[in-house]
Scaffold this active site. Structure first.
Site, PDB file in Angstrom:
ATOM      1  CG  ASP A  29      -7.167  10.881  -5.948  1.00 57.75           C
ATOM      2  OD1 ASP A  29      -7.935  11.402  -6.764  1.00 57.75           O
ATOM      3  OD2 ASP A  29      -6.485  11.551  -5.145  1.00 57.75           O
TER       4      ASP A  29
ATOM      5  CG  ASP B 107      -1.775   1.171   1.385  1.00 57.84           C
ATOM      6  OD1 ASP B 107      -2.771   1.070   2.103  1.00 57.84           O
ATOM      7  OD2 ASP B 107      -1.483   2.209   0.760  1.00 57.84           O
TER       8      ASP B 107
HETATM    9  N1  APR Z   1      -1.392   1.632  -2.929  1.00 59.19           N
HETATM   10  C1  APR Z   1      -0.818   1.284  -4.122  1.00 59.19           C
HETATM   11  N2  APR Z   1      -1.527   1.067  -5.241  1.00 59.19           N
HETATM   12  C2  APR Z   1      -2.876   1.174  -5.153  1.00 59.19           C
HETATM   13  C3  APR Z   1      -3.548   1.516  -3.950  1.00 59.19           C
HETATM   14  C4  APR Z   1      -2.737   1.752  -2.807  1.00 59.19           C
HETATM   15  N3  APR Z   1      -3.283   2.094  -1.626  1.00 59.19           N
HETATM   16  N4  APR Z   1      -4.890   1.554  -4.203  1.00 59.19           N
HETATM   17  C5  APR Z   1      -5.050   1.220  -5.493  1.00 59.19           C
HETATM   18  N5  APR Z   1      -3.848   0.977  -6.066  1.00 59.19           N
HETATM   19  C6  APR Z   1      -3.530   0.576  -7.442  1.00 59.19           C
HETATM   20  C7  APR Z   1      -4.636  -0.063  -8.236  1.00 59.19           C
HETATM   21  O1  APR Z   1      -4.725  -1.440  -7.920  1.00 59.19           O
HETATM   22  C8  APR Z   1      -4.127   0.168  -9.647  1.00 59.19           C
HETATM   23  O2  APR Z   1      -3.195  -0.834  -9.993  1.00 59.19           O
HETATM   24  O3  APR Z   1      -3.215   1.763  -8.155  1.00 59.19           O
HETATM   25  C9  APR Z   1      -3.378   1.505  -9.543  1.00 59.19           C
HETATM   26  C10 APR Z   1      -4.112   2.691 -10.157  1.00 59.19           C
HETATM   27  O4  APR Z   1      -5.501   2.541  -9.917  1.00 59.19           O
HETATM   28  P1  APR Z   1      -6.431   3.798  -9.545  1.00 59.19           P
HETATM   29  O5  APR Z   1      -6.136   4.223  -8.165  1.00 59.19           O
HETATM   30  O6  APR Z   1      -7.835   3.399  -9.900  1.00 59.19           O
HETATM   31  O7  APR Z   1      -5.936   4.971 -10.509  1.00 59.19           O
HETATM   32  P2  APR Z   1      -6.160   5.178 -12.074  1.00 59.19           P
HETATM   33  O8  APR Z   1      -6.430   3.910 -12.800  1.00 59.19           O
HETATM   34  O9  APR Z   1      -4.999   6.020 -12.503  1.00 59.19           O
HETATM   35  O10 APR Z   1      -7.509   6.038 -12.131  1.00 59.19           O
HETATM   36  C11 APR Z   1      -7.480   7.338 -11.612  1.00 59.19           C
HETATM   37  O11 APR Z   1      -9.351   6.879 -10.222  1.00 59.19           O
HETATM   38  O12 APR Z   1      -9.332   7.051  -7.974  1.00 59.19           O
HETATM   39  C12 APR Z   1      -9.695   7.705  -9.114  1.00 59.19           C
HETATM   40  O13 APR Z   1      -9.495  10.023  -8.549  1.00 59.19           O
HETATM   41  C13 APR Z   1      -8.908   8.968  -9.293  1.00 59.19           C
HETATM   42  O14 APR Z   1     -10.280   9.677 -11.118  1.00 59.19           O
HETATM   43  C14 APR Z   1      -9.010   9.140 -10.781  1.00 59.19           C
HETATM   44  C15 APR Z   1      -8.909   7.713 -11.290  1.00 59.19           C
END
Ligand code: APR
Length: 174
Positions: free
Chosen positions: A37, A13
């Site tokens: 995010d 994480d």
């Molecule tokens: N730590 C590390 N990686 C994480 C975590 C965490 N706590 N939570 C999620 N992930 C991973 C997911 O499994 C994925 O592989 O981060 C990667 C990116 O996923 P998202 O967070 O959904 O980001 P993204 O695909 O770039 O989409 C961005 O999603 O959350 C919203 O506000 C954000 O609108 C934006 C969109």
């Protein structure tokens, strides 16, 4: 010749990861969301959102464009800064690879500006933005390996086994 940047892969994480800066896969509003995010804002606290709001009010009235990066405090997280970058939404019709690569190189440029020596990245765009893991990992590997940056250590922090395996294949580590 600048020392080669050391790149390592971790399963975990990113909100608990120790690095000078951690990168947030944000959206252009900079006002939070789900995925990484949501985790960063939830654990980092209000201070991050306050600085994001100031960025919107001062430089990014129309939102942060995809491929760009900005820094804020990391609030309560064990990092000094959060670098927010907006990944491209995956498209079958349009090749947005350069925009995804820019998320990595622009985040490193911002990190250099801060004097950060270590930066941790999530797998940008591979969640809500639906970018296939194998391809995103290939783009990340090429962008990070060819980047000219003073940052000494780059960590990729993958949230699940599938992402870790895809990034290990792309980075050629077993
Ligand atoms: N730590 C590390 N990686 C994480 C975590 C965490 N706590 N939570 C999620 N992930 C991973 C997911 O499994 C994925 O592989 O981060 C990667 C990116 O996923 P998202 O967070 O959904 O980001 P993204 O695909 O770039 O989409 C961005 O999603 O959350 C919203 O506000 C954000 O609108 C934006 C969109």
């Amino acid at each position: 010749m600048a020392d080669r940047m050391r790149i390592q892969l971790f399963r975990g994480d990113i909100t608990g990861h120790r690095a000078d800066a951690i990168v947030n896969a944000a959206n252009s509003s900079l006002l939070g969301g789900g995925g990484v995010d949501g985790a960063i804002h939830r654990k980092g606290g209000e201070a991050i959102l306050e600085e994001c709001r100031e960025l919107r009010a001062s430089h990014y009235g129309g939102g942060l464009p995809a491929g760009q990066a900005v820094a804020t405090t990391a609030g309560k997280l064990p990092a000094r800064w959060v670098i927010h970058t907006v990944g491209p939404v995956y498209s079958e019709a349009e090749d947005r690879s350069a925009v995804l690569a820019s998320c990595f190189t622009e985040s490193l440029r911002v990190a250099d500006g801060l004097g950060a020596e270590s930066v941790a990245f999530p797998a940008i765009s591979t969640g809500v933005y639906r970018w296939p893991l194998e391809d995103a990992a290939r783009i990340a590997a090429r962008a990070l390996r060819t980047a000219e940056a003073r940052v000494a250590r780059v960590d990729l922090v993958l949230f699940d086994e599938a992402a870790l395996a895809a990034f290990r294949r792309a980075f050629g580590t077993t």
